[in-house]
Design a protein around this motif. Structure first.
Motif, PDB file in Angstrom:
ATOM      1  N   PRO A   1       0.791  -1.232   0.000  1.00  0.00           N
ATOM      2  CA  PRO A   1       0.000   0.000   0.000  1.00  0.00           C
ATOM      3  C   PRO A   1       0.823   1.282   0.000  1.00  0.00           C
ATOM      4  O   PRO A   1       0.290   2.350  -0.293  1.00  0.00           O
ATOM      5  N   PHE A   2       2.111   1.204   0.338  1.00  0.00           N
ATOM      6  CA  PHE A   2       2.932   2.413   0.444  1.00  0.00           C
ATOM      7  C   PHE A   2       3.969   2.505  -0.665  1.00  0.00           C
ATOM      8  O   PHE A   2       4.819   3.396  -0.650  1.00  0.00           O
ATOM      9  N   ALA A   3       3.910   1.601  -1.640  1.00  0.00           N
ATOM     10  CA  ALA A   3       4.984   1.482  -2.631  1.00  0.00           C
ATOM     11  C   ALA A   3       5.166   2.738  -3.474  1.00  0.00           C
ATOM     12  O   ALA A   3       6.290   3.064  -3.869  1.00  0.00           O
ATOM     13  N   ALA A   4       4.084   3.443  -3.776  1.00  0.00           N
ATOM     14  CA  ALA A   4       4.169   4.582  -4.696  1.00  0.00           C
ATOM     15  C   ALA A   4       4.469   5.903  -3.988  1.00  0.00           C
ATOM     16  O   ALA A   4       4.522   6.947  -4.640  1.00  0.00           O
ATOM     17  N   LEU A   5       4.672   5.863  -2.677  1.00  0.00           N
ATOM     18  CA  LEU A   5       4.849   7.095  -1.918  1.00  0.00           C
ATOM     19  C   LEU A   5       6.312   7.484  -1.797  1.00  0.00           C
ATOM     20  O   LEU A   5       7.204   6.634  -1.842  1.00  0.00           O
ATOM     21  N   ASP A   6       6.552   8.783  -1.621  1.00  0.00           N
ATOM     22  CA  ASP A   6       7.903   9.236  -1.332  1.00  0.00           C
ATOM     23  C   ASP A   6       8.291   8.790   0.068  1.00  0.00           C
ATOM     24  O   ASP A   6       7.450   8.400   0.876  1.00  0.00           O
ATOM     25  N   PHE A   7       9.590   8.818   0.356  1.00  0.00           N
ATOM     26  CA  PHE A   7      10.102   8.225   1.595  1.00  0.00           C
ATOM     27  C   PHE A   7       9.476   8.857   2.838  1.00  0.00           C
ATOM     28  O   PHE A   7       9.088   8.158   3.774  1.00  0.00           O
ATOM     29  N   GLN A   8       9.367  10.178   2.868  1.00  0.00           N
ATOM     30  CA  GLN A   8       8.812  10.855   4.042  1.00  0.00           C
ATOM     31  C   GLN A   8       7.360  10.464   4.261  1.00  0.00           C
ATOM     32  O   GLN A   8       6.959  10.132   5.386  1.00  0.00           O
ATOM     33  N   SER A   9       6.549  10.484   3.192  1.00  0.00           N
ATOM     34  CA  SER A   9       5.143  10.097   3.317  1.00  0.00           C
ATOM     35  C   SER A   9       5.013   8.651   3.760  1.00  0.00           C
ATOM     36  O   SER A   9       4.151   8.304   4.582  1.00  0.00           O
ATOM     37  N   LYS A  10       5.887   7.804   3.208  1.00  0.00           N
ATOM     38  CA  LYS A  10       5.847   6.393   3.564  1.00  0.00           C
ATOM     39  C   LYS A  10       6.090   6.197   5.059  1.00  0.00           C
ATOM     40  O   LYS A  10       5.350   5.476   5.737  1.00  0.00           O
ATOM     41  N   LEU A  11       7.120   6.861   5.600  1.00  0.00           N
ATOM     42  CA  LEU A  11       7.422   6.718   7.024  1.00  0.00           C
ATOM     43  C   LEU A  11       6.273   7.200   7.896  1.00  0.00           C
ATOM     44  O   LEU A  11       5.926   6.566   8.895  1.00  0.00           O
ATOM     45  N   LEU A  12       5.678   8.335   7.527  1.00  0.00           N
ATOM     46  CA  LEU A  12       4.583   8.882   8.326  1.00  0.00           C
ATOM     47  C   LEU A  12       3.383   7.942   8.344  1.00  0.00           C
ATOM     48  O   LEU A  12       2.780   7.697   9.397  1.00  0.00           O
TER      49      LEU A  12
END
Length: 257
Positions: free
Chosen positions: A163-174
Motif C-alpha cells: 500500500p505504500f509502494a508509490a509514496l515518497d520516503f517521508q510520506s511512507k514513514l509517516l
C-alpha cells in the motif's frame, strides 16, 4: 485458548491459461497470531497478490486449508480489511464520503458513520480535509484516506498489498507510523505484502521470505528490535536493523539467481 486469527495449511493455487496449468502457489503454510504483524517479501511475480486474494476469499485454493479464527470460511471472511497499492478512491466522493463507504454498505446509521469516519480521518492527520475530493489531495493523503476507509470498519485482521509502494520516503514513514500505531493499539493483526525489505523489517514482528513460482516459504525471520516499534525512523537506526535487512536480502538474492 483462542484460535489464531489466520492459519494457512499447505495451500496451493494454479491458473488455467488456455489449457495450460500454471502453478503459482506451491505448498504454503503460515500462522498469523492476534496482535501480530507479518511482512511477506519475495521476487516479483512469485504470487504474493494471488496469495492475498486466496486468503481473503476472492480466489479458491486448489488444495489446503485456510482457517479464520479456527473455522474454514466459504467466500470472504468477516472483519478482514483489504488494502491495495492503488487507493481506489471514488473521485465523486469527498475524503469523508470515501471513508464512510463501508459503513454505509453495512447499514450503519448515517450520523454514527460520519462521526466515526471524521474521528478516523483526524487520527490519521487529515483534520480539515474531510470535505476535499481525491483530486485535490496528495498521494500520501489519498493513501491515508484509503487507510481510514479500511480501519473505520474496525477489522480484526488487515491484509495490505504494497500500500505504500508509490509514496515518497517521508510520506511512507509517516503512514507506516500511523498504521503500526493503530494496529498495535487495537490489538489487530496485520499481514503485509511488500517488495521493500527495510519496510518489511521495520514494521513486522516476523518476516516471511517466499521463493519463486510455485512459491513456498523459503525462510522466516523473527524480528527482535525492542518493544517500542511505532517510530519507523528509530527502528531503522536500531543496532540489529541492518543485519536483518542484509540476511533477508541474501535470501532473496539466492532466490533470484
Amino acid at each position: 485458548m483462542a484460535e489464531p486469527p489466520l492459519v494457512v495449511e499447505h495451500v496451493a493455487k494454479s491458473y488455467d491459461l488456455g489449457g495450460q496449468i500454471v502453478p503459482v502457489i506451491g505448498d504454503l503454510s503460515l500462522t498469523l497470531n492476534e496482535g501480530q504483524i507479518i511482512s511477506i517479501v519475495g521476487p516479483s511475480g512469485c504470487g504474493k497478490t494471488t496469495l492475498l486474494n486466496t486468503l481473503c476469499g476472492l480466489l479458491a485454493p486448489d488444495s489446503g486449508h485456510i482457517r479464520w479464527h479456527g473455522r474454514e470460511v466459504s467466500g470472504q471472511p468477516q472483519n478482514v480489511g483489504y488494502m491495495l497499492q492503488k487507493d481506489l478512491l471514488l473521485p465523486w466522493r469527498t475524503a469523508l464520503g470515501n471513508t464512510m463507504l463501508g459503513l454505509e454498505i453495512r447499514g450503519v446509521a448515517w450520523a454514527e458513520a460520519e462521526d466515526r469516519s471524521r474521528a478516523m480521518l483526524d487520527q490519521l492527520g487529515l483534520h480539515g480535509f474531510a470535505e476535499h475530493y481525491p483530486s485535490t489531495l496528495s498521494g500520501g493523503m489519498r493513501q491515508r484516506v484509503a487507510l481510514a476507509r479500511t480501519l473505520v470498519n474496525e477489522p480484526d485482521v488487515m491484509l495490505l498489498d504494497e500500500p505504500f509502494a508509490a509514496l515518497d520516503f517521508q510520506s511512507k514513514l509517516l503512514i507506516e507510523n500511523d498504521t503500526v500505531g493503530l494496529v498495535r493499539r487495537g490489538r489487530r493483526s496485520l499481514l503485509l505484502i511488500t517488495h521493500d525489505i527495510e519496510e518489511a523489517v521495520s514494521l513486522a514482528d516476523r518476516v516471511i521470505v517466499l521463493s519463486k513460482r510455485p512459491t513456498r516459504v523459503k525462510a522466516v525471520y523473527d524480528i527482535e528490535l525492542g518493544s517500542e516499534r511505532s517510530d519507523m525512523m528509530a527502528v531503522r537506526d536500531s543496532r540489529d536493523f541492518s543485519q536483518y535487512v542484509r540476511r533477508i536480502w541474501a535470501d532473496l538474492d539466492v532466490v533470484l539467481q
